[in-house]
Design a protein around this motif. Structure first.
Motif, short mmCIF file in Angstrom:
data_model
loop_
_atom_site.label_atom_id
_atom_site.label_comp_id
_atom_site.label_asym_id
_atom_site.label_seq_id
_atom_site.Cartn_x
_atom_site.Cartn_y
_atom_site.Cartn_z
N ALA A 194 0.82 -1.20 0.00
CA ALA A 194 0.00 0.00 0.00
C ALA A 194 0.86 1.25 0.00
O ALA A 194 2.04 1.21 0.37
CB ALA A 194 -0.93 0.01 1.22
N ALA A 195 0.26 2.34 -0.42
CA ALA A 195 0.88 3.65 -0.32
C ALA A 195 0.22 4.38 0.84
O ALA A 195 -1.00 4.50 0.89
CB ALA A 195 0.69 4.43 -1.62
N ILE A 196 1.03 4.85 1.79
CA ILE A 196 0.54 5.54 2.97
C ILE A 196 0.97 7.00 2.87
O ILE A 196 2.11 7.28 2.53
CB ILE A 196 1.12 4.91 4.25
CG1 ILE A 196 0.97 3.39 4.25
CG2 ILE A 196 0.47 5.53 5.49
CD1 ILE A 196 -0.46 2.92 4.26
N GLN A 225 -4.29 16.34 -1.73
CA GLN A 225 -4.58 17.28 -2.81
C GLN A 225 -3.34 17.67 -3.61
O GLN A 225 -3.46 18.37 -4.60
CB GLN A 225 -5.24 18.54 -2.24
CG GLN A 225 -6.56 18.29 -1.54
CD GLN A 225 -7.59 17.63 -2.44
OE1 GLN A 225 -7.65 17.93 -3.63
NE2 GLN A 225 -8.39 16.73 -1.89
N ASP A 226 -2.19 17.24 -3.17
CA ASP A 226 -0.95 17.59 -3.87
C ASP A 226 -0.82 16.73 -5.12
O ASP A 226 -0.74 15.50 -5.03
CB ASP A 226 0.25 17.35 -2.94
CG ASP A 226 1.55 17.92 -3.51
OD1 ASP A 226 1.68 17.99 -4.74
OD2 ASP A 226 2.41 18.28 -2.72
N PRO A 227 -0.79 17.34 -6.30
CA PRO A 227 -0.70 16.52 -7.53
C PRO A 227 0.56 15.67 -7.60
O PRO A 227 0.55 14.60 -8.21
CB PRO A 227 -0.74 17.57 -8.65
CG PRO A 227 -0.35 18.86 -8.00
CD PRO A 227 -0.86 18.77 -6.59
N LYS A 228 1.65 16.13 -6.98
CA LYS A 228 2.89 15.34 -6.99
C LYS A 228 2.67 14.00 -6.30
O LYS A 228 3.16 12.96 -6.76
CB LYS A 228 4.02 16.10 -6.29
CG LYS A 228 4.40 17.43 -6.89
CD LYS A 228 5.68 17.99 -6.29
CE LYS A 228 5.61 18.20 -4.80
NZ LYS A 228 4.64 19.24 -4.41
N VAL A 229 1.94 14.04 -5.18
CA VAL A 229 1.67 12.81 -4.43
C VAL A 229 0.79 11.87 -5.26
O VAL A 229 1.06 10.67 -5.35
CB VAL A 229 1.00 13.15 -3.08
CG1 VAL A 229 0.51 11.88 -2.39
CG2 VAL A 229 1.99 13.89 -2.18
N ARG A 230 -0.25 12.41 -5.87
CA ARG A 230 -1.14 11.57 -6.67
C ARG A 230 -0.39 10.96 -7.86
O ARG A 230 -0.57 9.78 -8.18
CB ARG A 230 -2.33 12.40 -7.17
CG ARG A 230 -3.21 12.94 -6.04
CD ARG A 230 -4.60 13.29 -6.55
NE ARG A 230 -4.56 14.24 -7.65
CZ ARG A 230 -4.58 15.56 -7.51
NH1 ARG A 230 -4.61 16.09 -6.29
NH2 ARG A 230 -4.58 16.35 -8.56
N LEU A 231 0.45 11.76 -8.51
CA LEU A 231 1.22 11.25 -9.65
C LEU A 231 2.16 10.13 -9.22
O LEU A 231 2.28 9.11 -9.91
CB LEU A 231 2.00 12.38 -10.30
CG LEU A 231 1.18 13.41 -11.08
CD1 LEU A 231 2.07 14.59 -11.48
CD2 LEU A 231 0.55 12.79 -12.32
N MET A 232 2.84 10.32 -8.10
CA MET A 232 3.78 9.29 -7.62
C MET A 232 3.05 8.00 -7.29
O MET A 232 3.48 6.90 -7.66
CB MET A 232 4.55 9.81 -6.41
CG MET A 232 5.43 8.77 -5.72
SD MET A 232 6.72 8.07 -6.79
CE MET A 232 7.86 9.46 -6.87
N ILE A 233 1.93 8.10 -6.56
CA ILE A 233 1.18 6.91 -6.18
C ILE A 233 0.65 6.18 -7.41
O ILE A 233 0.76 4.96 -7.52
CB ILE A 233 0.05 7.26 -5.20
CG1 ILE A 233 0.63 7.74 -3.87
CG2 ILE A 233 -0.86 6.06 -4.98
CD1 ILE A 233 -0.40 8.23 -2.88
N ASP A 234 0.06 6.92 -8.34
CA ASP A 234 -0.46 6.29 -9.56
C ASP A 234 0.64 5.61 -10.35
O ASP A 234 0.48 4.48 -10.83
CB ASP A 234 -1.15 7.33 -10.45
CG ASP A 234 -2.48 7.82 -9.87
OD1 ASP A 234 -2.99 7.15 -8.95
OD2 ASP A 234 -2.98 8.85 -10.33
N PHE A 235 1.77 6.28 -10.47
CA PHE A 235 2.90 5.73 -11.23
C PHE A 235 3.41 4.45 -10.59
O PHE A 235 3.60 3.42 -11.27
CB PHE A 235 4.01 6.77 -11.31
CG PHE A 235 5.26 6.30 -12.01
CD1 PHE A 235 5.40 6.40 -13.38
CD2 PHE A 235 6.31 5.73 -11.28
CE1 PHE A 235 6.55 5.95 -14.03
CE2 PHE A 235 7.46 5.29 -11.90
CZ PHE A 235 7.58 5.39 -13.29
N MET A 236 3.64 4.49 -9.28
CA MET A 236 4.22 3.33 -8.61
C MET A 236 3.21 2.20 -8.47
O MET A 236 3.59 1.01 -8.49
CB MET A 236 4.76 3.73 -7.23
CG MET A 236 6.06 4.52 -7.31
SD MET A 236 7.38 3.57 -8.12
CE MET A 236 8.68 4.82 -8.19
N ALA A 237 1.92 2.51 -8.33
CA ALA A 237 0.91 1.45 -8.24
C ALA A 237 0.90 0.64 -9.52
O ALA A 237 0.93 -0.60 -9.49
CB ALA A 237 -0.47 2.05 -7.97
#
Length: 315
Positions: A271-273, A280-292
């Motif tokens: 999981a990503a925690i 709401q930070d797009p950097k966080v969403r991009l990283m999670i989507d990419f690594m998932a």
């Protein structure tokens, strides 16, 4: 020096306790970190820290200023994230952590590709099998195998990971193959455990005919590095409890043998925690989507499967 940079250093000194740790976190030398604190104290006209030879602790003025300083940093970060989202040009730095094993195989190896796609995002990676205090250490995303324990955090489930117990043929020929889960303890098998300060792996949870049970196994030595445990097992030193994808190749080639198939370890999830405020930070969403996507694809290949089922889990 930028006043905001001084405030950032101050916040990290309070949270990490030393100038050297805060300096490493902010990528400056301890001398520069010290100068920024002194400049901030001159500006405010108060002493912010009580200084000892080992640690800095905030004064009463420091504690009051810290509460406001954190809000300032959070407000700036949120404003930058909002602008990046609107401009579709995410910028800034991301702090991520992961356990050593999956960190090396799945996460760190994908950072260059992520940076190629988003060249204005700077990524700082810390790999450790120790428990990382996400909030105290300012982590944006932590990839981990396990369950969410802190209600102040959010979780995006990536996939379920089957675990197996296994040992080398040499170990099993010398010590015998346990036929039941209880034999792990009754026959005093050498179970190789991942241990460090605060670690909870002093037992294994196995799924028996009676349901999940905790077994307080033990062994002659342990380590805080999961890859070290695997190497010891390959050398015939004991039994390990590992995610299947990490040892699938060793099992296929006969270097390790799966045991107690009728009482396997409980499945865990990758999981990503991340903190609530990072959502709401797009950097966080991009990283999670990419690594998932990357983890699902690579683990599928390691397991010899075309695809694995993504877990849409948030807490």
């Amino acid at each position: 020096m930028s006043y905001l940079d001084n405030v950032r250093v101050f916040v990290r000194v309070v949270e990490l306790g030393t100038l050297s740790a805060a300096g490493r976190d902010q990528r400056v030398t301890p001398a520069v970190a010290s100068n920024r604190i002194k400049e901030l104290e001159r500006h405010l006209g108060v002493r912010l820290f009580n200084r000892t030879t080992r640690k800095l602790s905030p004064t009463e003025h420091g504690r009051v200023f810290y509460e406001g300083a954190v809000k300032i940093i959070e407000a700036v970060n949120e404003a930058e994230a909002a602008i990046a989202d609107l401009s579709r040009n995410p910028k800034g730095s991301l702090r991520i952590t992961a356990p050593l094993g999956i960190g090396r195989r799945l996460i760190a190896s994908g950072i260059p590709e992520f940076h190629d796609k988003y060249p204005d995002i700077e990524v700082r990676v810390r790999l450790s099998d120790h428990n990382v205090d996400i909030l105290a250490e300012g982590v944006d995303v932590a990839f981990k195998l396990g369950v969410l324990e802190d209600s102040n955090l959010r979780m995006r489930g990536i996939l379920k990971c089957e675990r197996v117990l296994c040992a080398s043929p040499d170990y099993l020929s010398r010590r015998g193959t346990p036929k039941t889960a209880d034999a792990l303890i009754a026959d005093k098998h050498d179970c190789l455990l991942l241990r460090y300060p605060g670690s909870k792996e002093y037992y294994w949870t196995l799924v028996t005919a009676e349901g999940p049970r905790k077994f307080e196994v033990g062994g002659p030595y342990d380590s805080d590095d999961g890859d070290v445990l695997t190497q010891w097992a390959l050398e015939g030193r004991g039994i390990i409890n590992k995610p299947l994808f990490e040892v699938k190749a060793h099992l296929a080639e006969g270097r390790l043998v799966e045991i107690l198939k009728d009482s396997p370890p409980a499945t865990v999830q990758l999981a990503a925690i991340y903190p609530h405020k990072r959502f709401q930070d797009p950097k966080v969403r991009l990283m999670i989507d990419f690594m998932a996507e990357r983890c699902q694809r690579l683990i599928g290949k390691l397991l010899g499967e075309e695809q694995v089922i993504e877990m849409e889990v948030e807490a």
